[in-house]
Structures are given as C-alpha cells and as structure tokens.
Scaffold this active site. Structure first.
Site, PDB file in Angstrom:
ATOM      1  N   PRO A   9       0.797  -1.222   0.000  1.00 52.66           N
ATOM      2  CA  PRO A   9       0.000   0.000   0.000  1.00 52.66           C
ATOM      3  C   PRO A   9       0.835   1.281   0.000  1.00 52.66           C
ATOM      4  O   PRO A   9       1.880   1.358   0.640  1.00 52.66           O
ATOM      5  CB  PRO A   9      -0.832  -0.104   1.281  1.00 52.66           C
ATOM      6  CG  PRO A   9      -0.110  -1.069   2.144  1.00 52.66           C
ATOM      7  CD  PRO A   9       0.587  -2.016   1.214  1.00 52.66           C
ATOM      8  N   ASN A  10       0.345   2.229  -0.755  1.00 53.42           N
ATOM      9  CA  ASN A  10       0.868   3.593  -0.867  1.00 53.42           C
ATOM     10  C   ASN A  10       2.166   3.714  -1.644  1.00 53.42           C
ATOM     11  O   ASN A  10       2.637   4.823  -1.884  1.00 53.42           O
ATOM     12  CB  ASN A  10       1.019   4.249   0.518  1.00 53.42           C
ATOM     13  CG  ASN A  10      -0.303   4.310   1.238  1.00 53.42           C
ATOM     14  OD1 ASN A  10      -1.297   4.778   0.686  1.00 53.42           O
ATOM     15  ND2 ASN A  10      -0.343   3.811   2.453  1.00 53.42           N
ATOM     16  N   ARG A  17       4.877  11.153  -2.123  1.00 54.61           N
ATOM     17  CA  ARG A  17       4.486  10.809  -0.754  1.00 54.61           C
ATOM     18  C   ARG A  17       5.658  11.012   0.196  1.00 54.61           C
ATOM     19  O   ARG A  17       6.670  10.328   0.096  1.00 54.61           O
ATOM     20  CB  ARG A  17       4.048   9.351  -0.701  1.00 54.61           C
ATOM     21  CG  ARG A  17       3.745   8.875   0.695  1.00 54.61           C
ATOM     22  CD  ARG A  17       3.480   7.373   0.716  1.00 54.61           C
ATOM     23  NE  ARG A  17       3.272   6.943   2.082  1.00 54.61           N
ATOM     24  CZ  ARG A  17       3.666   5.783   2.553  1.00 54.61           C
ATOM     25  NH1 ARG A  17       4.272   4.914   1.764  1.00 54.61           N
ATOM     26  NH2 ARG A  17       3.450   5.465   3.808  1.00 54.61           N
ATOM     27  N   TYR A  22      10.690   9.018   2.088  1.00 61.69           N
ATOM     28  CA  TYR A  22      10.757   8.025   1.015  1.00 61.69           C
ATOM     29  C   TYR A  22      11.506   8.489  -0.224  1.00 61.69           C
ATOM     30  O   TYR A  22      11.714   7.712  -1.149  1.00 61.69           O
ATOM     31  CB  TYR A  22       9.342   7.586   0.622  1.00 61.69           C
ATOM     32  CG  TYR A  22       8.586   6.988   1.785  1.00 61.69           C
ATOM     33  CD1 TYR A  22       8.942   5.746   2.291  1.00 61.69           C
ATOM     34  CD2 TYR A  22       7.544   7.680   2.395  1.00 61.69           C
ATOM     35  CE1 TYR A  22       8.267   5.202   3.373  1.00 61.69           C
ATOM     36  CE2 TYR A  22       6.861   7.137   3.471  1.00 61.69           C
ATOM     37  CZ  TYR A  22       7.227   5.897   3.960  1.00 61.69           C
ATOM     38  OH  TYR A  22       6.569   5.359   5.029  1.00 61.69           O
ATOM     39  N   ASN A  73       8.102  -5.424  -0.533  1.00 59.23           N
ATOM     40  CA  ASN A  73       7.964  -4.225   0.279  1.00 59.23           C
ATOM     41  C   ASN A  73       6.488  -4.152   0.622  1.00 59.23           C
ATOM     42  O   ASN A  73       5.675  -3.646  -0.151  1.00 59.23           O
ATOM     43  CB  ASN A  73       8.415  -2.983  -0.488  1.00 59.23           C
ATOM     44  CG  ASN A  73       8.351  -1.729   0.366  1.00 59.23           C
ATOM     45  OD1 ASN A  73       7.732  -1.727   1.423  1.00 59.23           O
ATOM     46  ND2 ASN A  73       8.982  -0.666  -0.096  1.00 59.23           N
ATOM     47  N   ALA A  76       2.972  -0.812   5.135  1.00 63.80           N
ATOM     48  CA  ALA A  76       2.385  -0.908   6.476  1.00 63.80           C
ATOM     49  C   ALA A  76       1.914  -2.315   6.812  1.00 63.80           C
ATOM     50  O   ALA A  76       1.853  -2.688   7.987  1.00 63.80           O
ATOM     51  CB  ALA A  76       1.231   0.076   6.614  1.00 63.80           C
ATOM     52  N   GLU A  97      12.418  -9.295   2.529  1.00 61.05           N
ATOM     53  CA  GLU A  97      11.635  -8.120   2.928  1.00 61.05           C
ATOM     54  C   GLU A  97      12.495  -6.887   2.694  1.00 61.05           C
ATOM     55  O   GLU A  97      13.685  -6.887   3.013  1.00 61.05           O
ATOM     56  CB  GLU A  97      11.268  -8.231   4.409  1.00 61.05           C
ATOM     57  CG  GLU A  97      10.553  -7.020   4.962  1.00 61.05           C
ATOM     58  CD  GLU A  97      10.337  -7.104   6.467  1.00 61.05           C
ATOM     59  OE1 GLU A  97      10.228  -6.028   7.092  1.00 61.05           O
ATOM     60  OE2 GLU A  97      10.287  -8.220   7.024  1.00 61.05           O
ATOM     61  N   HIS A  99      12.511  -2.321   2.701  1.00 60.52           N
ATOM     62  CA  HIS A  99      11.896  -1.021   2.980  1.00 60.52           C
ATOM     63  C   HIS A  99      12.837   0.069   2.516  1.00 60.52           C
ATOM     64  O   HIS A  99      14.061  -0.060   2.624  1.00 60.52           O
ATOM     65  CB  HIS A  99      11.619  -0.859   4.481  1.00 60.52           C
ATOM     66  CG  HIS A  99      10.705  -1.906   5.017  1.00 60.52           C
ATOM     67  ND1 HIS A  99       9.354  -1.858   4.829  1.00 60.52           N
ATOM     68  CD2 HIS A  99      10.967  -3.055   5.680  1.00 60.52           C
ATOM     69  CE1 HIS A  99       8.805  -2.931   5.379  1.00 60.52           C
ATOM     70  NE2 HIS A  99       9.771  -3.675   5.894  1.00 60.52           N
ATOM     71  N   ARG A 106      12.175   4.881  13.070  1.00 63.98           N
ATOM     72  CA  ARG A 106      10.874   5.529  12.978  1.00 63.98           C
ATOM     73  C   ARG A 106      10.011   5.175  14.188  1.00 63.98           C
ATOM     74  O   ARG A 106      10.518   4.735  15.209  1.00 63.98           O
ATOM     75  CB  ARG A 106      10.218   5.137  11.655  1.00 63.98           C
ATOM     76  CG  ARG A 106      11.082   5.626  10.466  1.00 63.98           C
ATOM     77  CD  ARG A 106      10.458   5.390   9.138  1.00 63.98           C
ATOM     78  NE  ARG A 106       9.194   6.109   9.057  1.00 63.98           N
ATOM     79  CZ  ARG A 106       8.274   5.839   8.140  1.00 63.98           C
ATOM     80  NH1 ARG A 106       8.466   4.884   7.262  1.00 63.98           N
ATOM     81  NH2 ARG A 106       7.151   6.537   8.107  1.00 63.98           N
TER      82      ARG A 106
END
Length: 147
Positions: A9-10, A17, A22, A73, A76, A97, A99, A106
């Site tokens: 998502p996103n 964004r 990012y 990726n 969330a 995985e 990111h 964070r």
C-alpha cells in the site's frame, strides 16, 4: 530465473508521498532500475503493486508456479498482516523483505515485522538502492540454490 517484486500500500505514490522519508524517486523509476539490473544479472523481473492485502496474497499464491523468488515491500502490512506472512510461508519461495526507510529509526510500531521471520533476510534504509541490494542478494540466493 524470475523474481517477483511485490509492493504494498501507498507505494504507488512514491515520488510525491513524504519525500523527506521516502525520497523523490517514483515507483516507475525504481521498476526501470530493477529491470536494468535484472537484465545485467540474467533474471526476469516482474512487478505487482496493490493497496489491497488480498491482492498481495493472491500475487504470492500465483508467484509459486511462475517465479523463483520474491522481494516484498509490504509497506504498512509488514507490521499487521498475518495473511501475508502465511502466504509467504505457504508458497515455499525464497523471499526478501525490503523497505526504503529504516523502520527502526521511525515510530515504535514500525519496529516489529510479522513477515521477517518467514523471509531469508531484510534490507532497509537505503532508499531506492534497497531494491537493487535486494535484487543482488536474491540473485545470489537463487544461484546458490541451483547448484
């Protein structure tokens, strides 16, 4: 060999964004970088992006008969999705995985990954280069597995 790059998502909003977190590179630009590196490494690279958890699970299920490895990726969903964790595990595919940001720098809720335990590794915090690092790592994993 074929590698699926699965984005959650996103990630379709990359480039606009929260660029402070990012960066300004778009998902299309990341895909182009990955395609170029994939060609150099001799691997076919496929891409799926969805904002819907079920679509990501479906993509993982479909991947098991088409691809040799998955780079994910999950956005969330990394921190919330038992369904994605189970789908990665069920496919038997090697998965990495990744990111763009360093999730440990964070918010505390981003420090726990539900999918990391079923992945061969995690790459994070290197912006768009995270994808290239993951592709190189997956190419090595697949090469070792085929010998």
């Amino acid at each position: 060999m074929s590698i699926l790059v699965l984005n959650g998502p996103n990630l379709n909003l990359l480039g606009t964004r929260e660029p402070g977190i990012y960066g300004s590179t778009t998902l299309a630009e990341i895909e182009a970088m990955c395609r170029a590196l994939g060609a150099e490494l001799g691997h076919d690279i496929a891409f799926v992006q969805s904002n819907h958890e079920g679509a990501l699970v479906d993509a993982l299920h479909a991947a098991r008969t088409v691809h040799d490895g998955v780079i994910i990726n999950a956005g969330a969903y990394t921190h919330t999705s038992v369904a994605l964790r189970d789908a990665i595990s069920a496919t038997g595919l090697k998965a990495i995985e990744l990111h763009l940001s360093n999730t440990h720098a964070r918010e505390s809720f981003r420090h726990v990954s539900l999918i990391a335990p079923v992945c061969v590794g995690v790459i994070q915090g290197f912006g768009p280069d995270s994808y290239l690092l993951a592709l190189r790592a997956m190419a090595g994993i697949l090469a070792r597995a085929s010998t």
